[in-house]
Design a protein around this motif. Structure first.
Motif, short mmCIF file in Angstrom:
data_model
loop_
_atom_site.label_atom_id
_atom_site.label_comp_id
_atom_site.label_asym_id
_atom_site.label_seq_id
_atom_site.Cartn_x
_atom_site.Cartn_y
_atom_site.Cartn_z
N ARG A 185 0.83 -1.20 0.00
CA ARG A 185 0.00 0.00 0.00
C ARG A 185 0.87 1.26 0.00
NH1 ARG A 185 -2.47 0.57 4.62
NH2 ARG A 185 -3.88 2.09 3.68
N ARG A 186 1.99 1.20 0.67
CA ARG A 186 2.86 2.36 0.77
C ARG A 186 3.56 2.67 -0.55
NH1 ARG A 186 2.65 6.57 4.19
NH2 ARG A 186 4.70 7.42 4.70
N PHE A 217 -3.37 -4.85 -7.12
CA PHE A 217 -3.55 -3.41 -6.95
C PHE A 217 -4.13 -2.73 -8.19
CE2 PHE A 217 -0.82 -4.34 -3.43
CZ PHE A 217 -1.10 -3.37 -2.48
N ALA A 218 -4.64 -3.53 -9.13
CA ALA A 218 -5.25 -3.02 -10.37
C ALA A 218 -4.19 -2.40 -11.27
CB ALA A 218 -6.37 -2.03 -10.09
N GLY A 219 -4.54 -2.24 -12.53
CA GLY A 219 -3.60 -1.68 -13.49
C GLY A 219 -2.40 -2.58 -13.73
N GLN A 311 -7.60 0.66 8.87
CA GLN A 311 -8.72 -0.20 8.49
C GLN A 311 -8.47 -0.89 7.15
OE1 GLN A 311 -12.66 1.66 8.86
NE2 GLN A 311 -13.18 -0.14 10.08
N TRP A 312 -7.82 -0.19 6.22
CA TRP A 312 -7.49 -0.81 4.94
C TRP A 312 -6.53 -1.98 5.13
CZ3 TRP A 312 -9.26 -1.32 0.26
CH2 TRP A 312 -10.13 -0.37 -0.25
N ASN A 313 -5.56 -1.82 6.02
CA ASN A 313 -4.62 -2.91 6.26
C ASN A 313 -5.34 -4.14 6.82
OD1 ASN A 313 -1.80 -2.13 5.60
ND2 ASN A 313 -1.33 -3.47 7.32
#
Length: 332
Positions: A185-186, A217-219, A311-313
């Protein structure tokens, strides 16, 4: 600025061996007190570290009006309950990862998120090697970041260790898989859309002792990782782009009293001889984390952004656990 007065919940190893020693190096804060349910442990830690106040209960520390910020390194299942108790007492809280075992558990903290700072303690985000590597990616030093590989492991088969207790949030995914998720994510600067995982569980402990996962992560961007609590000690972060790669050698437990380095390779040679290393000066990530939090206490307005990040993690970790049962990709 006026130093922020901190209290520490627990005299456990992560607090007394790593976090508090880092905090004590800073002029921006004071570690004013330490609490433990076993008063003798708190007294021993306080004596060794030079901490002024000792509390025989967590509640006694939270009732002290002199304490402004709390560091919560308790076992995983106590992260939300004791963080909630602290924010209800008007304290800012830096809580160890993972902040919760379920994403929905964090909802009880939201009413307080605009009153006090509530952060998840991913200290790596403050280390210069992470900041530098992230900036290299943003500048296009390796082209477009396409995929990441993260490996993180250590060997621990001690049945008394809390990391081997399934009932309180032990296991590889909660303990170190959360770092792999955070790294993705980072460095991708976004959140994963779906996840798939496989887990091997210890027959005695019931914890996942080896977990491998893939995050989309899309793309076309992907993170593959493997984490284990029963494998040889190892850690790496590999960032592969369209024109090169970056490898962080000790991404998670960077030395607190020595230099570290990362490599940037234009990939003109397959044997790695085209790698250029950047050596960074000594940096204590626990000190930097505490200073950033203390600065926020004095100068920044609290918001829900930090809870959103945590929360995403946890949502991603939940998707990994679900996938290990269903055998298919799960939406994050």
């Amino acid at each position: 600025m006026t130093p922020v007065r901190w209290g520490v919940l627990s005299a456990g190893r992560i607090a007394t061996n790593k976090v508090i020693p880092g905090m004590l190096k800073s002029h921006m804060l004071t570690v004013s007190g330490i609490a433990a349910r076993d008063l003798s442990r708190a007294q021993l830690a306080a004596s060794r570290l030079g901490i002024e106040e000792v509390y025989g209960s967590y509640e006694a520390m939270l009732a002290d009006p002199e304490i402004e910020a709390i560091y919560n390194p308790l076992p995983n299942h106590l992260h939300v309950p004791m963080t909630l108790a602290a924010v209800r007492a008007g304290k800012h809280v830096l809580c160890e990862k993972p902040m919760a075992l379920r994403a929905s558990e964090l909802d009880v903290l939201r009413p307080y998120a605009d009153r006090v700072h509530i952060w998840e303690a991913f200290m790596v985000r403050f280390h210069p090697q992470w900041i530098d590597a992230r900036e290299q990616i943003r500048r296009g030093a390796i082209g477009d970041l396409r995929f990441m590989q993260v490996g993180f492991s250590y060997f621990n088969d001690d049945p008394s260790d809390i990391r081997n207790r399934a009932d309180i949030g032990g296991g590889a995914t909660y303990d170190i898989g959360c770092y792999a998720v955070f790294a993705g994510r980072r460095f991708f600067d976004s959140n994963p859309q779906r996840a798939i995982a496989t887990m091997d569980r210890d027959s005695a402990f019931g914890t996942d002792r080896c977990t491998s996962g893939l995050l989309d992560f899309a793309g076309g961007r992907q993170l593959a990782f493997s984490v284990s609590t029963q494998a040889a000690r190892y850690q790496r972060v590999l960032l592969a782009g369209t024109r090169g790669r970056i490898e962080i050698e000790i991404p998670f437990n960077a030395p607190q009293d020595g230099a570290c380095r990362y490599g940037l390779d234009d990939c003109s040679s397959l044997d790695g001889s085209s790698t250029r290393f950047t050596v960074l000066p000594v940096a204590g990530q626990y000190q930097l984390q505490a200073e950033a939090f203390s600065h926020a206490v004095r100068h920044q307005q609290p918001s829900e952004a930090a809870l959103d990040d945590a929360q995403w993690n946890i949502r991603t970790i939940e998707a990994l656990f679900s996938s290990a049962q269903t055998g298919r990709f799960e939406v994050v």
